[in-house]
Scaffold this active site. Sequence first.
Site, mmCIF file in Angstrom:
data_model
loop_
_atom_site.group_PDB
_atom_site.id
_atom_site.type_symbol
_atom_site.label_atom_id
_atom_site.label_comp_id
_atom_site.label_asym_id
_atom_site.label_seq_id
_atom_site.Cartn_x
_atom_site.Cartn_y
_atom_site.Cartn_z
ATOM 1 N N GLU A 171 -90.335 -26.808 -48.682
ATOM 2 C CA GLU A 171 -89.306 -26.701 -49.023
ATOM 3 C C GLU A 171 -88.990 -25.714 -49.189
ATOM 4 O O GLU A 171 -88.004 -24.904 -48.766
ATOM 5 C CB GLU A 171 -89.702 -26.910 -50.756
ATOM 6 C CG GLU A 171 -89.942 -28.302 -51.497
ATOM 7 C CD GLU A 171 -89.975 -28.054 -53.061
ATOM 8 O OE1 GLU A 171 -89.358 -29.448 -53.397
ATOM 9 O OE2 GLU A 171 -90.982 -27.463 -53.039
ATOM 10 N N GLY A 220 -95.434 -38.617 -46.429
ATOM 11 C CA GLY A 220 -95.608 -38.313 -44.538
ATOM 12 C C GLY A 220 -95.918 -36.826 -43.996
ATOM 13 O O GLY A 220 -95.749 -36.468 -43.174
ATOM 14 N N LEU A 237 -103.264 -24.348 -43.181
ATOM 15 C CA LEU A 237 -104.213 -25.613 -43.162
ATOM 16 C C LEU A 237 -103.965 -26.268 -42.220
ATOM 17 O O LEU A 237 -104.785 -26.762 -40.990
ATOM 18 C CB LEU A 237 -104.470 -26.511 -44.449
ATOM 19 C CG LEU A 237 -104.394 -26.041 -45.388
ATOM 20 C CD1 LEU A 237 -104.171 -26.754 -47.088
ATOM 21 C CD2 LEU A 237 -105.128 -24.940 -46.168
ATOM 22 N N ASN A 238 -103.148 -25.995 -41.275
ATOM 23 C CA ASN A 238 -102.873 -26.941 -40.001
ATOM 24 C C ASN A 238 -101.548 -27.021 -39.283
ATOM 25 O O ASN A 238 -100.608 -26.636 -39.848
ATOM 26 C CB ASN A 238 -102.890 -28.975 -40.290
ATOM 27 C CG ASN A 238 -102.935 -29.322 -39.472
ATOM 28 O OD1 ASN A 238 -102.049 -29.259 -38.227
ATOM 29 N ND2 ASN A 238 -103.625 -30.705 -39.363
ATOM 30 N N THR A 274 -99.162 -29.777 -38.556
ATOM 31 C CA THR A 274 -98.389 -30.474 -39.923
ATOM 32 C C THR A 274 -97.300 -28.995 -40.812
ATOM 33 O O THR A 274 -96.583 -29.295 -40.986
ATOM 34 C CB THR A 274 -98.747 -31.316 -41.258
ATOM 35 O OG1 THR A 274 -100.294 -29.881 -41.499
ATOM 36 C CG2 THR A 274 -99.807 -32.339 -39.917
ATOM 37 N N GLY A 283 -90.214 -39.090 -49.878
ATOM 38 C CA GLY A 283 -89.954 -39.042 -51.055
ATOM 39 C C GLY A 283 -88.275 -38.156 -51.566
ATOM 40 O O GLY A 283 -87.498 -37.666 -52.019
ATOM 41 N N PHE A 284 -89.026 -37.061 -50.671
ATOM 42 C CA PHE A 284 -88.087 -35.813 -51.265
ATOM 43 C C PHE A 284 -87.604 -35.670 -52.678
ATOM 44 O O PHE A 284 -86.446 -35.581 -52.741
ATOM 45 C CB PHE A 284 -86.702 -35.524 -50.025
ATOM 46 C CG PHE A 284 -87.156 -36.155 -48.996
ATOM 47 C CD1 PHE A 284 -87.818 -35.196 -48.077
ATOM 48 C CD2 PHE A 284 -87.179 -36.957 -48.255
ATOM 49 C CE1 PHE A 284 -87.890 -35.320 -46.905
ATOM 50 C CE2 PHE A 284 -87.464 -37.718 -47.112
ATOM 51 C CZ PHE A 284 -88.184 -36.508 -45.868
ATOM 52 N N GLY A 337 -98.328 -29.874 -52.841
ATOM 53 C CA GLY A 337 -99.771 -30.410 -53.410
ATOM 54 C C GLY A 337 -100.917 -29.965 -52.435
ATOM 55 O O GLY A 337 -101.887 -30.325 -52.707
#
Lengths: 328, 728
Positions: free
Chosen positions: B690, B470, B615-616, B619, B242-243, B512
């Site tokens: 970002e 994503g 958290l990961n 990712t 989406g960006f 998010g």
Amino acid sequence: MRPFDYQRADSRDHAGQLTAGEHAQAIAGGTNLLDLMKLQVETPQTLVDINRLGHREIEDRDDGGMWIGALATNTETAVHPRVRSDYPVLARAILAGATQQLRNRATTGGNLCQRTRCYYFTNIDQPCNKREPGSGCGAIEGIAKLHAVLGASSQCIATYPGDMAVAMSALDAQVEIAGADGGTRTVPVRDFHRLPGDTPWKDNVLEPGDLITGVTLPPPVKGRQLYRKVRERSSYAFALCSVAAIVAMDGDTIARADLAFGGLAHKPWHDPEVGQVLIGQKPGADLFNRAADVLLRDARGYGENDFKIPLARRTLAAVLAEATGVEL
Amino acid sequence: MSAHLKQDAPVTDNRLDDMKQGVLGTATSRVEGLLKVTGTAPYAAEYPIDGCAEGVLVTSTIAKGEVTAIDEDSVLSMPGVIAVIDHPSLTARPAQGTAGEAPAQPARKVGYFGQPVAVVVAESFEQARDAAKQLKVTYRADDDVAFDPEAVDAEAQDGATSQGDLAHAMKEASASVDVTYRTEGHSSAAMEPHAAIAQWDGDTLTVHASLQMLNYNISELADSLGLDEGKVRLIARYVGGGFGSKLGISEETVAASVAAMRLDRPVRVVMSRQQVLQCIMRRSETRQRFRLAAGADGKLTGFGHEARVSNLPGESFAEPVLQSSHFLYAGENRELSMEVARIHRMTAGSVRAPGEAVGMPALECAMDMLAEELALDPVELRLRNIPEKHPASGLPFSSHKLAECLQQGAEAFGWDSGPRTPRHTREGEWWIGTGMASAARVHNVGEAKARVTLKADGTALVETDMTDIGTGTYTILAQLVGEMLGLPIDDVLVELGDTRHPRGPGSGGSWGAASIGSAAYLACKALRETLAERAGMTETDLALRDGGVVGGASLEELLNGETLVEEGHYEPGDVTDDYTAAGYGAFFARVRVNRFTGETRMEHMLGAFGFGRVLNTRTARSQCIGGMTWSIGAALTEAMLFDPVDGHLANCDLAEYHVPVNRDVPDLDVLFVEERDGVASPIQAKGIGELGMCGGAGAIANAIYNACGARVLDFPMTPDRVLAAMPD
Ligand SMILES: Cc1cc2nc3c(=O)[nH]c(=O)nc-3n(C[C@H](O)[C@H](O)[C@H](O)COP(=O)(O)OP(=O)(O)OC[C@H]3O[C@@H](n4cnc5c(N)ncnc54)[C@H](O)[C@@H]3O)c2cc1C
Ligand code: SF4
């Protein structure tokens, strides 16, 4: 995209008959034509699929040259061992274009006939003399970064965007064309594309019903073969300027300099006088500059593309320095 | 039951660190990865729906004025054509992120070239596309339309800072810089085009769409259509990027909905790539003047950042290029201000790190010039100017890892802190140079709800309308819930992207993970209370692993046939007023610049980032290298080119709008500087995505200068611009 008929030609004559119609067009790899059809820039009523005609061979010729069939894919040509060893400028030019996926589909004939990337040509809401004769040229007053600095006209300042044909022009390859009347003729690549003049809608010398059957490469010549493409990103971008060069030395003087330029004009630009400046001379910065003076003697920018004039000069110098082994 | 927290104070207990499952913070692969790479994860346009008609948007061929007539008869007799929809509900622009209300209507009023004005519906996509191009539309075009943001008067924006006397500081400075940078517009350029399928059953509307923030989008769509929100269901299970461009609903979602309601049949509308580039949000071009004044000690005494951006009349959004300038560096004399030029290009809105993505690179170039003036190592210049507290408001920082990022990044990159003279290294035709920049991005959080169900069989289900665009939301939620409840992630099912679920925060502004993660965390904590009670211990003593109490009963035994449900509800609170919270980092880049052609090629780039709890690691790293890749685009290739005559976007496909391709991206190294920020969120996590773009283009620009001596003042630094600035 407009609705269209799809016909598959099963012989060269059949293809000639089918494509001779006013609104018929041949389709090879489809990588250029289909995009333009989706944009409604091209609106053929009949698509003539020529993929079953053969013409896919890449072969040696008796005189030591080579034959590249019109339907050989760009990948097949670029990886062919003899192309790589005897005509490296061609392999390099092809590999500098598009992407692997596109080159796997793109063909010799389609590549020669690919249309300009001018933003106004590909947008049917904009004026464009090439797409719609008489509607005007959006680029001259608009975004002309991609556009020509050599051989343009007041009607059209578009560039021929391809790479392969620039190398073929340096190699002085010949295009074989089968006419609708059953005859064949041969046109040097150097004369295949046209300048826009007052008829910018005509990209090249093909007439309705003409089909390219292949390209002949003359016997290989001695010398270094380079292809240099200047672009905004390192892959998947068209040339701002490109140089195909075949340069041979005889001792410390230049014995051969076959040069062609992409991104500068409506056709791969070949100017024999540029080579003449170089032949018999000792390579060096001054000489390269004199060659550039000749190349660019009639160059004219349209604002946004003014940079191409110094860029062409600098790129030519870089290529000649690399080919002759001098340090600049 | 529900567990609610309005965060009025920092949460520093770092409870997640006490958990025993050991899945959070690991390099877990995306749980939905297999579905995506095998093509079985359905995207918005891919749902097979019986009897679905196809709609194609008709776009304007003027930039400003009005549609006076639409000749439906010009296409209605074409094969397959069902209808021309020209309805007052059709929207003219996309909704700004978090708008929560209808964007501009009606579509007949034209504000930019390429604006959707109607939609043609046909049995097949090809028929609709052809008819949309054939449709005769008559316009009344306004003359005197402004396209050039520099040629019009601009409106001053609220929120300017004026402190002390900057002009005086500039005069008194040992070293100063007064420079103006320009950046061109960017398109979000997400892979998946904007698309929607709408179905109306006479009472409720179900829409499969490609959207980032369903919690706001549902209000935007309902408002556009004059429907009650309760009658609308939005589904976006998978989103192909989406960006920023899918923060708010855009024209295709409304058009599909209007068409479906009018025709009483499902309608799909997918934008073409050209339409995506022409109709959706752009990032504004910017002009930014910097005035930096420093003493001989390298400490800033003055800091000025004045910017001009643009938007359509009536749009509240202004590319917030000053966002990090407000707090990143010291300097008691400050002037920060913004103005907005009203012009008729498509709507300007959030695109990939709005503000800092172009504000930070320009600032970091000005800082590089100042370092040169001072003959000081640019890393050292940054280190000397990290403020103790917010330089204007005086608020404390929640946590601040800029110094560590600069130092650890420099070390890992092998940064040479010695004198920096351009053209120090040449290899053949290529000048080689290095550059660096700070990274900073304000941290945001949004209200979020998530329901966690612990089923009698000891597996868990997480439900929220949060999206995964994503980034890895499915995965980190499975990890977080697994960690809290002592479950392997295979025992945690995550369902996202459906407004039937509790409202999440939506994906945007990199908020998010911290927001929805906190909601899921609260739900899990409540579940743990119940489990602890059943196990006869306190929640703090409850150690869960692999489906049961460590050394004790299994979850199944504790549940005893029961299903437990908790809804976690996280709300940002007063803590955001008491602290300045941001993620920080540092970029280091090595480039080569061709001395003949001015082409720049990346050699290496390293980013060191401190953004709270990771958290990961997989990712998170992917987010960082994605951001750094966008940095390369912003530095070298990306620019929207607008026609000066009629204002249309000229380069509107991905062959001509140049995002970086694989070959433009070198090996990217990412270094995490671990921290816990209890102000940022109850799970001590901050935004990541970002940050990787907030300053990186500046490091590349500084490396270009260091390589070849070209101080280019316009982004992107294409070969023509580098050549023009290159000394002989
Ligand atoms: C995104 C993108 C990037 C690209 N980048 C580059 C690049 O950097 N450099 C470059 O050189 N090219 C580039 N290309 C262009 C690509 O090389 C051409 O699309 C391709 O070569 C066309 O070949 P084709 O077989 O697919 O032609 P088609 O699309 O099938 O046909 C193109 C035209 O040629 C005509 N034609 C085809 N075969 C014959 C024949 N035998 N006789 C007569 N007419 C014929 C067709 O009628 C049609 O008008 C790019 C293309 C795309 C889409
Ligand atoms: S340059 Fe040629 S192709 Fe481009 S708009 Fe003008 S006429 Fe058309």
